[in-house]
Enzyme design. Sequence first.
Site, PDB file in Angstrom:
ATOM      1  CD  GLU A  50      35.338  21.937 -27.330  1.00 43.00           C
ATOM      2  OE1 GLU A  50      34.766  22.797 -28.038  1.00 43.00           O
ATOM      3  OE2 GLU A  50      35.542  22.062 -26.114  1.00 43.00           O
ATOM      4  CG  LEU A  51      30.369  20.056 -33.040  1.00 38.31           C
ATOM      5  CD1 LEU A  51      28.920  20.526 -32.994  1.00 38.31           C
ATOM      6  CD2 LEU A  51      30.503  18.772 -33.849  1.00 38.31           C
TER       7      LEU A  51
END
Length: 509
Positions: free
Chosen positions: A381-382
Amino acid sequence: MSRPLTLAAALVLGLGGCLVTMTPQASADPLPPRDRIELYQLDSPPGTAQTLREKGFDVVQQEIENGKEHIELTAAQTDLDALGKLGHKPEPVRNPQGQTQLEAARAQAAGGYTVWRSYSEPGGIAAQLKAIAAANRDIVKLQSIGKTLRGQDILAAKVTTGARLLPDGVKPATLYSATQHAREWIATEVDMRLLKYVIANRATLKDLLNKTELWFVPVANPDGYDFTFTEGNRLWRKNLRDNDGDGRITIGDGVDPNRNFPTNFHYDEEGSSSIPSSDTYRGAGPASEPETKAMDGLLKRVGFEMQLNYHSYGPLLLYPVGFQIATEAADNPIYEALTGNDAKPAIPGFDPDLSAELYTTNGDTNDRAHFQYGTLSWTPELDEGCDGCGFVFPDDEALVRAEFEKGLPFALDVARSAVNPVEPVNHLGNTTPDFEIDPFEVSYGKSQVVQVNAKRKLGPVFLNYQVNGAAPRRSRLPGGRAASVTATATTATTIGCAARSPEPSPATG
């Protein structure tokens, strides 16, 4: 992450693929004003996030701080009305310029994009993929893995030595997929930059390309992704399924492609929703969506060893199991070695953990890949690019490049480990143990599994255990990543494990 609730200052290629029966498509005009989605925040008693998820709300962040649960969630006006009836008063999340998500998105679009490109526009992601394949025919093969609801090809690039000559999946393969959720533009860009990096550095990565296949699906949800480039639709998450058949796309439409897979489909109402207006709506049935069928077909056909499925925003580094908490997969030692821990994560600043320890999901890609196809699968999850930017990552080349670069070592670790995942290669220097026992003190059921997680290379192992203080027992277990026997007892304690030997004896560990 906690935020203050006050305003912040400040080509032509032969594209193979499955055919789908096309039906009349709903209009993809801008959403009506009441249906436009924004990002909100609220502080509430612990446990509120779980309750809201079970009611179909899209909770994207939660954190306990000072006895309160800070929650960030997306909502349209109807959601706000429902939250108000529950006693909640959410406030918009704002970036350092004081802009909400839609205000920031409008400002980016008005100035013309520096970084961002839609899927189907001239020079967009699809066109870039075709150009890359045409210019690098010796190592890149482009193909369609299926079509979207609106008939667009979902493009996948295979990068390896002899890409067009060798059958797909003949080498250990890693899949880098992205943007199942339409609004997560940074995921597309990171995936594209990784593809371009591999091609630009083909000389130094020659050994990797000789031994493995690297696959890239930068946009797994092209229809939805294009939809987010239109006015007022920036935070749209799902595909463009016209759920009510009224010929328009509104808040009650769309299916979440990352809750539509058959594995654990509809396990509960927290990990996915039965409500069509929910951003986590799972759909009418398992793999009901062509986008899901396309990804599942690729996973099955190639048989990947590894997968990174990029999302935003976190920063998180998640791996199975996702459908229920406190449940580890047999490959957990490999996940832990490659992912790292809180003190030393594989991606600096990211929180690594079992997916369900942070939030539960069902019908998702990671659990499907892992349990159905034996693929080690992560969800990075950037990050959001700035505090309060949320899904609207800044249209800033330096920030986008930095987000790509900090995850590059981990992405390459995963690919290099595909040759022998049990002995992973990683820049953290982590290794996997030969075996791990699973001790416990009390069994609260009629029977209790006594188990050890052992490397396949050990072959059969002997498990030595003790029940209620009685004489130690020994069981021979088949070789494999995990093996177990069941002890019918009120209490049981694992006392050791040994690799196979001519005269097995109790182990000391």
